[in-house]
Motif scaffolding. Structure first.
Motif, PDB file in Angstrom:
ATOM      1  N   UNK A 179       1.361  11.892  -9.845  1.00  0.00           N
ATOM      2  CA  UNK A 179       0.556  13.104 -10.008  1.00  0.00           C
ATOM      3  C   UNK A 179       1.409  14.360  -9.942  1.00  0.00           C
TER       4      UNK A 179
ATOM      5  N   UNK B 181       2.308   1.854  -3.250  1.00  0.00           N
ATOM      6  CA  UNK B 181       1.266   2.356  -4.160  1.00  0.00           C
ATOM      7  C   UNK B 181       1.045   3.840  -3.975  1.00  0.00           C
ATOM      8  N   UNK B 182       0.894   4.226  -2.704  1.00  0.00           N
ATOM      9  CA  UNK B 182       0.650   5.641  -2.419  1.00  0.00           C
ATOM     10  C   UNK B 182       1.806   6.491  -2.925  1.00  0.00           C
TER      11      UNK B 182
ATOM     12  N   UNK C  61       0.837  -1.200   0.000  1.00  0.00           N
ATOM     13  CA  UNK C  61       0.000   0.000   0.000  1.00  0.00           C
ATOM     14  C   UNK C  61       0.872   1.249   0.000  1.00  0.00           C
TER      15      UNK C  61
ATOM     16  N   UNK D 295      -8.309  31.788 -34.851  1.00  0.00           N
ATOM     17  CA  UNK D 295      -8.637  30.901 -33.753  1.00  0.00           C
ATOM     18  C   UNK D 295      -7.433  30.651 -32.862  1.00  0.00           C
TER      19      UNK D 295
ATOM     20  N   UNK E 142       1.677   6.776  -6.643  1.00  0.00           N
ATOM     21  CA  UNK E 142       0.566   7.617  -7.092  1.00  0.00           C
ATOM     22  C   UNK E 142       0.919   9.081  -6.900  1.00  0.00           C
ATOM     23  N   UNK E 143       1.484   9.390  -5.739  1.00  0.00           N
ATOM     24  CA  UNK E 143       1.884  10.768  -5.457  1.00  0.00           C
ATOM     25  C   UNK E 143       2.894  11.260  -6.465  1.00  0.00           C
TER      26      UNK E 143
ATOM     27  N   UNK F 119      -6.225  33.798 -30.939  1.00  0.00           N
ATOM     28  CA  UNK F 119      -7.081  34.085 -29.797  1.00  0.00           C
ATOM     29  C   UNK F 119      -6.779  33.135 -28.646  1.00  0.00           C
TER      30      UNK F 119
ATOM     31  N   UNK G  64      -3.657  34.133 -26.911  1.00  0.00           N
ATOM     32  CA  UNK G  64      -3.854  35.307 -26.062  1.00  0.00           C
ATOM     33  C   UNK G  64      -4.602  34.953 -24.780  1.00  0.00           C
ATOM     34  N   UNK G  65      -5.671  34.155 -24.906  1.00  0.00           N
ATOM     35  CA  UNK G  65      -6.435  33.873 -23.691  1.00  0.00           C
ATOM     36  C   UNK G  65      -5.717  32.896 -22.790  1.00  0.00           C
TER      37      UNK G  65
ATOM     38  N   UNK H 232      -9.378  31.271 -40.981  1.00  0.00           N
ATOM     39  CA  UNK H 232     -10.003  31.046 -39.678  1.00  0.00           C
ATOM     40  C   UNK H 232      -9.072  30.405 -38.671  1.00  0.00           C
TER      41      UNK H 232
END
Lengths: 286, 435
Positions: free
Chosen positions: B17, B9-10, B6, B87, B13-14, B90, B93-94, B83
């Protein structure tokens, strides 16, 4: 359910994070922007439901929804018939089974854009040449009228997706216990009767799955639409997804497009959920 | 034992991520830091441009510039035309990844990006820009953009076919002349080896809605894009001529026109000599050249679109502008301006512009340089002599040319509506957009 451990949530974190980053948060953002006059760079005004009211009066949007609905009805029926038909064909004991499965599935591996261009060539050049040789006028100009454009899209989609749906049906068909079929045979049921009373009810779960898949796919179709007809002639073969992209990027009306997208989401969600609910009810357990 | 597993696993996983998260959050900010300049002595300029056709040549120009100016580092990003570019721009920029130099198309996008646009009046290039080419980017005397180049269009014709048919292209001035020539071509189709006089791509809304319409709309907007931009309505004063020209092309084209697209028009039909004429501009040169270099070089001529009162003139305009992002730090802005100046006013830059980019320059000082392709050369001659019509379609409301006018024209070609309805629909759409 209740006593999930700490480890459970820990393992789930990456998925939840990913999901909220790319799906949930953008969705909430989008919902918010649909009430403003956002143009892609800045939002200056809160408009309330103005965008939503406007879109119900816009012919072009309504036309594209209607076109998509028609398209969805035809493709869902056609795809499921073809999928099941092909699956029945390749689950019989014929030698070329595996080869046939591969061949039927193959179109699904080609990207939608390329497929569109391939079929554009077929509809325009090949059909045109055949028409010239045989004198059948009906084959000319397939992508230049609304009606034939519609059927062009249907043919393309059926060709692409039938093999994929076939795989789902195969999985369920192969799970039907041989004894049931045999028992029916001994009871004197003919092959059509066997299919109607034994096979068909037992593949009902496959219907649920593949109807959901075909339905949502038919509604969301974009790339095939773009490369085959590009909405033409005069935007009459334009599906909802394409209409929304056009509103956003060529009319430059981002917030309005976002409002359309929200409505589109609601329509697809309602239809898909209703369909799954009713199909589930029809399924039989062994 | 179980506990151990376990724990492992932890831990994994940490780890997974954190790696995933750091991967997405930090990768882009590195660039940002060095771009801000401050501590490092090298200035980084990010260019985001749309012209796919000259991507390689432009990158070559950039690396030449970098060699001469070792303290400037230029990154070029290219995203396909139309186009897609708007697209992608933009989006960048955003998402906060703002480029330092980018492109805008005309008054509408100048307005949209105005708070990002630096004043370029003090650049050498702005001073050298040909008269009229800055109209679309002039805001109260501030020049917000520098023209890319000039483009022009008309009826490109196959010289050999015209010669065989015994038609003198220079005699075609009015619509009657053109009609007569087209009828001659049509009657001699078989002996000339063509399928039809025209290839008219009615599938492409821009060919009709932008260019065809522009020839007949320019007059009512005084040939000025800004007049169109400020106008509340469009009257179709030359609507009858527009109608007649559209009909002529459509009736004498390879059918069905509604599914004929740009690539079929230019590559399949014109380049391979299956039609005598197409309505296009100098931008098709490279395409024709890739199909048949000999044809491109020796056999393509240009006839002006017949417009009453403007006989012998062709529409010439600036399709796009370079702009500099004023939100970038001062030394980046300065370096950006210097780069643009160098590109259009230095000897080396000029050579690239004409020889490699194959542009029709929009600047003074190119008089003694040779323009690379014959179509561009012809257009430059028209422009030099002042025989031009304006490009006003970029002043139309967003999407109007294609989604309203182009679509209505398609409906007209399909036989669903009359020409009067085309004008009515387009006018209504213009007015409602300008309310």
């Amino acid at each position: 359910m209740r006593n999930r451990s700490f480890a459970f949530w820990l393992f789930l974190t990456p998925v939840i994070l990913g999901l909220s980053l790319v799906v949930i948060i953008p969705f909430i953002y989008g919902l918010f922007y649909s009430f403003t006059d956002w143009n892609g760079l800045s939002a200056t005004q809160f408009l309330g439901f103005e965008n939503y009211i406007k879109l119900f009066h816009e012919n072009e949007f309504m036309d594209s929804i209607w076109f998509t609905v028609k398209f969805a009805v035809v493709t869902v029926i056609l795809l499921n018939i073809m999928g099941l038909g092909l699956a029945l064909l390749v689950t019989r004991n014929i030698k070329s089974n595996n080869l046939l499965r591969t061949v039927f599935f193959m179109p699904n591996l080609i990207g939608g854009l390329i497929l569109g261009f391939i079929w554009q060539f077929i509809f325009i050049s090949v059909f045109g040449d055949v028409a010239n040789l045989t004198g059948i006028e009906g084959l000319n100009g397939w992508l230049s009228t609304t009606n034939t454009g519609f059927w062009g899209l249907v043919i393309l989609t059926a060709w692409q997706m039938a093999g994929y749906i076939m795989i789902i049906y195969i999985a369920y068909l192969e799970n039907i216990p041989k004894e049931l079929i045999e028992a029916a045979k001994i009871d004197g049921a003919g092959s059509f009767q066997r299919f109607k009373t034994v096979t068909f009810p037992l593949v009902a779960p496959a219907f649920t799955v593949s109807m959901f898949l075909t339905l949502s796919m038919a509604f969301k179709i974009y790339d095939q639409n773009l490369s085959l007809t590009n909405g033409g002639p005069y935007n009459s073969t334009q599906m909802v997804a394409m209409e929304i992209v056009k509103t956003a990027f060529s009319d430059n009306d981002m917030a309005y497009a976002q409002a359309k997208a929200v409505i589109f989401f609601l329509i697809v969600a309602v239809i898909a959920l209703t369909q799954v609910y009713y199909n589930k009810k029809r399924e039989v357990d062994l | 034992m179980k506990k151990n597993k376990l724990g492992l696993g932890i831990a994994s996983a940490l780890l997974a991520s954190t790696v995933a998260l750091s991967g997405c959050s930090f990768s882009s900010s590195d660039e940002g830091d060095s771009e801000a300049g401050g501590s490092s002595d090298k200035v980084t300029v990010d260019i985001f441009q749309f012209k796919v056709e000259f991507k390689d040549q432009f990158e070559e120009l950039v690396s030449t510039y970098e060699k001469e100016n070792p303290d400037v580092d230029i990154n070029v990003k290219t995203v396909g035309g139309g186009n897609d570019y708007g697209q992608a721009l933009k989006t960048s920029f955003s998402s906060g990844e703002e480029p330092d130099i980018f492109n805008v198309g005309g008054p509408t996008s100048v307005d949209e990006y105005e708070k990002y646009l630096a004043d370029l009046s003090d650049t050498k290039a702005a001073g050298a820009a040909l008269e009229g080419t800055l109209a679309g980017v002039d805001r109260d005397g501030k020049i917000l953009g520098l023209p890319f180049n000039q483009e022009g269009y008309g009826l490109l014709y196959n010289k050999k076919v015209f010669k065989d048919a015994g038609i003198d292209p220079s005699s075609i001035k009015t619509m009657d002349d053109l009609e007569k020539a087209v009828k001659t071509l049509d009657s001699k189709k078989d002996e000339l080896g063509i399928k039809a006089p025209f290839a008219f791509p009615a599938k492409e809304k821009w060919v009709m809605g932008n260019h065809l319409a522009n020839a007949y709309l320019a007059d009512e907007f005084d040939n000025d894009v800004m007049t169109a931009y400020k106008s509340d309505t469009v009257k179709f004063e030359m609507g009858d001529q527009m109608h007649r020209f559209l009909d002529l092309q459509n009736d004498y084209s390879i059918q069905p026109t509604l599914s004929l697209d740009y690539s079929q028009q230019v590559e399949e039909n014109f380049s391979l000599g299956k039609v005598a004429m197409i309505q296009q501009g100098n931008w098709v040169y490279n395409t024709i050249d890739s199909m048949d270099p000999d044809f491109a070089k020796n056999n393509v001529g240009l006839i002006p679109i017949p417009v009453k009162g403007y006989e012998g003139k062709i529409p010439v305009g600036v399709p796009n502008y370079w702009v500099v992002n004023k939100q970038s730090s001062d030394d980046v802005v300065k370096a950006s301006k210097e780069f643009l100046d160098w590109m259009y006013t230095s000897d080396e830059g000029k050579k690239f512009v004409t020889e490699e980019f194959k542009f029709i320059p929009a600047y003074e000082g190119y008089e003694d340089l040779e323009i690379a392709d014959p179509i561009s050369q012809e257009i430059y001659n028209y422009a030099k002599d002042g025989n031009t019509l304006g490009w006003v379609f970029m002043g139309a409301p967003n999407g109007w040319t294609e989604n309203d006018l182009g679509t209505a024209m398609q409906q007209y070609i399909a036989g669903d509506i009359s020409w009067d309805e085309v004008e009515k629909k387009a006018t209504e759409a213009w007015e409602s957009a300008r309310q």
